[in-house]
Write an enzyme that holds these catalytic residues in place. Structure first.
Site, PDB file in Angstrom:
ATOM      1  N   LYS A   1      71.887  45.544  56.335  1.00  0.00           N
ATOM      2  CA  LYS A   1      72.188  46.087  57.662  1.00  0.00           C
ATOM      3  C   LYS A   1      73.340  45.326  58.329  1.00  0.00           C
ATOM      4  CE  LYS A   1      68.842  46.370  60.646  1.00  0.00           C
ATOM      5  NZ  LYS A   1      67.776  46.996  61.448  1.00  0.00           N
TER       6      LYS A   1
ATOM      7  N   GLU B   1      86.489  39.570  55.913  1.00  0.00           N
ATOM      8  CA  GLU B   1      87.909  39.969  55.891  1.00  0.00           C
ATOM      9  C   GLU B   1      88.136  41.235  55.058  1.00  0.00           C
ATOM     10  OE1 GLU B   1      89.414  37.707  57.869  1.00  0.00           O
ATOM     11  OE2 GLU B   1      87.874  36.170  57.672  1.00  0.00           O
TER      12      GLU B   1
ATOM     13  N   ILE C   1      79.982  34.451  65.337  1.00  0.00           N
ATOM     14  CA  ILE C   1      80.842  35.283  66.194  1.00  0.00           C
ATOM     15  C   ILE C   1      80.422  36.743  66.141  1.00  0.00           C
ATOM     16  CG2 ILE C   1      82.728  33.631  66.019  1.00  0.00           C
ATOM     17  CD1 ILE C   1      84.137  35.512  64.077  1.00  0.00           C
TER      18      ILE C   1
HETATM   19 MO1  MOS Z   1      88.651  35.335  60.974  1.00  0.00          MO
HETATM   20  S1  MOS Z   1      90.607  35.903  61.313  1.00  0.00           S
HETATM   21  O1  MOS Z   1      88.764  34.156  59.793  1.00  0.00           O
HETATM   22  O2  MOS Z   1      87.997  34.935  62.445  1.00  0.00           O
END
Ligand code: MOS
Length: 752
Positions: free
Chosen positions: A647, A719, A482
């Site tokens: 980085k 996190e 992501i």
């Molecule tokens: Mo994260 S809130 O574990 O995408």
């Protein structure tokens, strides 16, 4: 042209930590990376959702005549004609029975559970024509009184059904020592903290293309954080064999948690594709991103905290009430860190949920802990002022070398190192104990800090390795990326393990047909998938060694641990009989080697407590007359084990700080409770930090391995980048102004 930075492994021996450029960076910046909405399938048509305009009640009538007649419209779908998803339970109310409720069943019946709920869908030959026709659907409703106002309903908060069902769930009430012992302390504080709902708002809108390849074979191009969790979910929902569902998510343009759940629009697209027998693309609008794909829930917290005059904590009591929807229970670990962070002998936590007539929240950027840290770390700061002790020193006094919750040793904990390196870098000595002491003209200057923590999670994962005749290596995992640079990190781990240069390694991800991987979420990817990369590369070495031992005279009787793999070659330990891997395959008389290997966490998880830590330091300038806040400087320090790529890891920390600035100063989803409808539904109304809001962020890593968590020594990073940032800023604002704001965001009206 940038090339992947090459490091001579014969010299360094290790790529771990090297700031390699992202292996997919060029694809992304040149627009060649294909995101879910960008696939073009033959015969593809477009779906657009119509949202309800009431928050609770029933649909009385739907007039679809005008929409059906509009140019290009192929189908108008409502609950009256929708193909039912066979896996939907048929309960009258979705919370009964399965405990914890269930996701919203789109077009299931005439009931409305939240404002903006999909109540109709247009399928047309273009997105524009579908959007136009969506405006022609006429609905009438039988309204019921809705409850969306958190504060007006907080008395109705309950223990989550999941906790009632499972007495071992950490969502249950927790007591260590004597409940409310803080009340007996020499110095104490009771305070309430409020966190508004916040929306993830990744740059990429949620989008899915659903394609029924045949009557019982479904392919989804979907913006999700887990290809296989999505595959399993829709196989269940459509009663298909799991292997008949394929999910592609090669690139994800940010998600922050809203891709950790499947949402009604995905089911709607699958339904539409089946009904019109064509591939269907459905992309949400920015406005729909506020109601259809989760958000950080509005949360109220109360902390009671007390210490002796010399700064030793006596006790902490921490209560939290978070909102959820009426049909599905969403819970998060808001109170977890309060149980383990400090050496307090008496700790109690109480977690409650308030179901409202809103859509279901979901994990968002440091879920739970980021919200909890605002209360805990603000309260720690407040108590430090009452004690007249430096808040950093106050934390060090209450540092614990053992997990007080589980009564176990930590796997590793370098929190004190973070305190020290961060204090040095921000210039903590400049901070004054009392507020309003530092000024620059009309600007009040303040310093604040806060701690963050998150479990160093790890799951089982599998990775496939294919070593080809030219010495190149292809690795595959179903995991998604992501944005943190997963493929880059995995290439580095593989390069180190098998001694192949990173240019010759490709890491394929984002396809449910690749080997087992869970969601990219909860800061667990590197530990989980990286361990499987190490395992499969080691298995590859074993295979090469055994083939050579069998087929090549000089290698007869050798075992893998006496071989040296480096710079794409294999040799005996002293460097003798060196072969390129390509020649090794030839000598072994094989075309290629193809292996899948699995790695799972072991029993050390029962013997140690595993957490990552962060400490954030902020310098803020607050205008004495206007209340304007400028975050002038941030230093963020992380104990996240071995850093694989300085980085990309640094990028994540900066991203977390940016999100934390938004949380502290800007982000606020405002609802008009007369209608149960959000009024902040675009980037004009819902503010997120822009470049001008974010100062230079100095990122520091302890960078010491934790080999109990995984063989690379990594601990999760994503996190902790945000957890603690908002209270660090709130604490700095107090230091500057003497004003304690306990309700986020800290907008200037609250400082005047
Ligand atoms: Mo994260 S809130 O574990 O995408």
């Amino acid at each position: 042209m940038t090339k992947i930075k090459t490091v001579d492994m014969a010299i360094t021996g290790r790529l771990m930590g090297e700031p390699l450029n992202r292996v997919d960076g060029r694809l992304k910046v040149t627009g060649k990376a294909t995101y879910s909405a960008e696939y073009k399938l033959p015969g593809m048509v477009y779906a657009v959702l119509v949202g309800s305009t009431i928050a609770k009640g029933r649909i009385k009538s739907i007039d679809t005549r005008a929409a059906s007649r509009a140019a290009g419209v192929i189908k108008v779908v409502t609950h009256e004609n929708a193909l039912k998803a066979p896996g939907y339970a048929d309960n009258e109310h979705p919370t009964e029975p399965p405990t914890g409720g269930q996701p919203h069943r789109v077009f299931h019946d005439n009931k409305v559970y939240f404002n903006g709920q999909p109540v109709a869908m247009i399928v047309a030959d273009s997105f524009e024509r579908a959007s136009y026709a969506a405006g022609l659907v006429k609905l009438s409703y039988e309204k019921e009184t809705h409850a969306t106002d958190f504060n007006a309903n907080i008395e109705k908060a309950v223990l989550p059904a999941q906790a009632k069902k499972n007495k071992k769930s950490p969502l249950n009430d927790y007591d260590r020592g004597t409940p409310d012992a803080y009340k007996t302390a020499e110095v104490k504080l009771e305070a309430e903290y409020v966190h508004p709902s916040e929306m993830h708002n990744p740059m990429e809108l949620q989008a899915v293309i659903a394609h029924w390849e045949s009557a019982d074979r479904l392919t989804l191009y979907d913006k999700v954080q887990g290809t296989q969790p999505t595959q399993n979910n829709f196989a269940r929902e459509w009663k298909l064999p799991v292997e008949n569902v394929k999910v592609i998510a090669t690139f994800v343009g940010g998600a922050f948690g809203n891709g950790l759940h499947n949402w009604p629009h995905e089911t709607a697209a699958i339904m539409a594709a089946k009904m019109v027998s064509r591939p269907v693309k459905l992309m949400l609008t920015r406005e729909q991103m506020f109601t259809m794909v989760g958000y950080r829930p509005y949360t109220w917290q109360r902390i009671g905290i007390g210490a002796s005059r010399d700064g030793k904590l006596v006790g902490i009591s921490h209560e939290s009430v978070g909102q959820t929807s009426s049909y599905e229970e969403f819970t998060e670990s808001t109170l977890q860190q309060t149980r383990m962070m400090y050496a307090a002998p008496n700790v109690s936590t109480r977690y409650r949920l308030l179901p409202l007539d809103v859509s279901t929240p979901i994990w968002m950027r440091g879920p739970g802990e980021a919200t909890g840290a605002f209360a805990l770390e603000s309260a720690m700061d407040e108590l430090a002022y009452q004690l007249n002790i430096d808040p950093l020193k106050f934390r060090v006094i209450n540092h614990t070398d053992r997990d007080p919750e589980r009564d176990l040793p930590w796997s590793t904990k370098y929190l004190k190192e973070c305190y020290e390196m961060g204090a040095e870098a921000i210039g903590w000595h400049k901070r004054q104990l009392q507020p309003r002491m530092l000024k620059d003209g009309d600007w009040l200057i303040g310093y604040g800090m806060a701690t963050g923590t998150f479990g160093a999670h790890r799951r089982g994962a599998k990775v496939r390795a294919k070593l080809f005749a030219d010495g190149s290596l292809v690795l595959q995992s179903a995991v998604t990326d992501i944005g943190p640079g997963t493929a880059t990190a995995m290439v580095q781990i593989a390069a180190d393990t098998i001694g192949i240069s990173p240019e010759k390694i490709t890491f394929n991800l984002g396809n449910s047909e690749f080997p087992e991987a869970g969601n990219q979420g909860g800061s667990s990817t590197v530990a989980s998938v990286g361990s499987a990369v190490v395992a499969v590369c080691n298995a590859l070495k074993v295979r090469i060694a055994s083939l050579l031992a069998e087929k090549k005279a000089e290698y007869k009787g050798t075992s893998p641990d006496v071989l040296l793999f480096s710079n794409g070659t294999v040799s005996l330990k002293d460097g003798a009989s060196r072969l390129s891997l390509s020649d090794a395959l030839k000598a072994a008389q094989v075309q290629d080697i193809d292996i899948i290997e699995e790695a799972r966490p072991g029993e050390e998880r029962q013997k140690y407590s595993m957490y990552s830590y962060s400490v954030h330091f902020a310098e803020v300038h607050v205008h004495a007359i206007t209340g304007q806040v400028r975050v002038a400087n941030v230093v963020t320090c992380a104990d996240a084990g071995t850093i694989v790529n300085k980085k990309t890891a640094g990028n994540q920390m900066i991203g977390g700080v940016t999100g934390g600035i938004g949380m502290a100063l800007q982000e606020d989803a405002v609802m008009d409770h007369r209608f149960g409808r959000y009024v902040t539904k675009d980037f004009a109304e819902y503010h997120v930090p822009v470049h001008a809001d974010v100062p230079h962020v100095k990122v520091l890593f302890v960078n010491k391995p934790d080999t109990l968590v995984d063989p690379m020594g990594t601990k999760g990073l994503g996190e902790i980048a945000i957890i603690g940032v908002a209270p660090a800023i709130a604490n700095a604002i107090f230091n500057a102004t003497g004003k304690r704001v306990r309700e986020l965001p800290i907008t200037l009206d609250k400082l005047l």
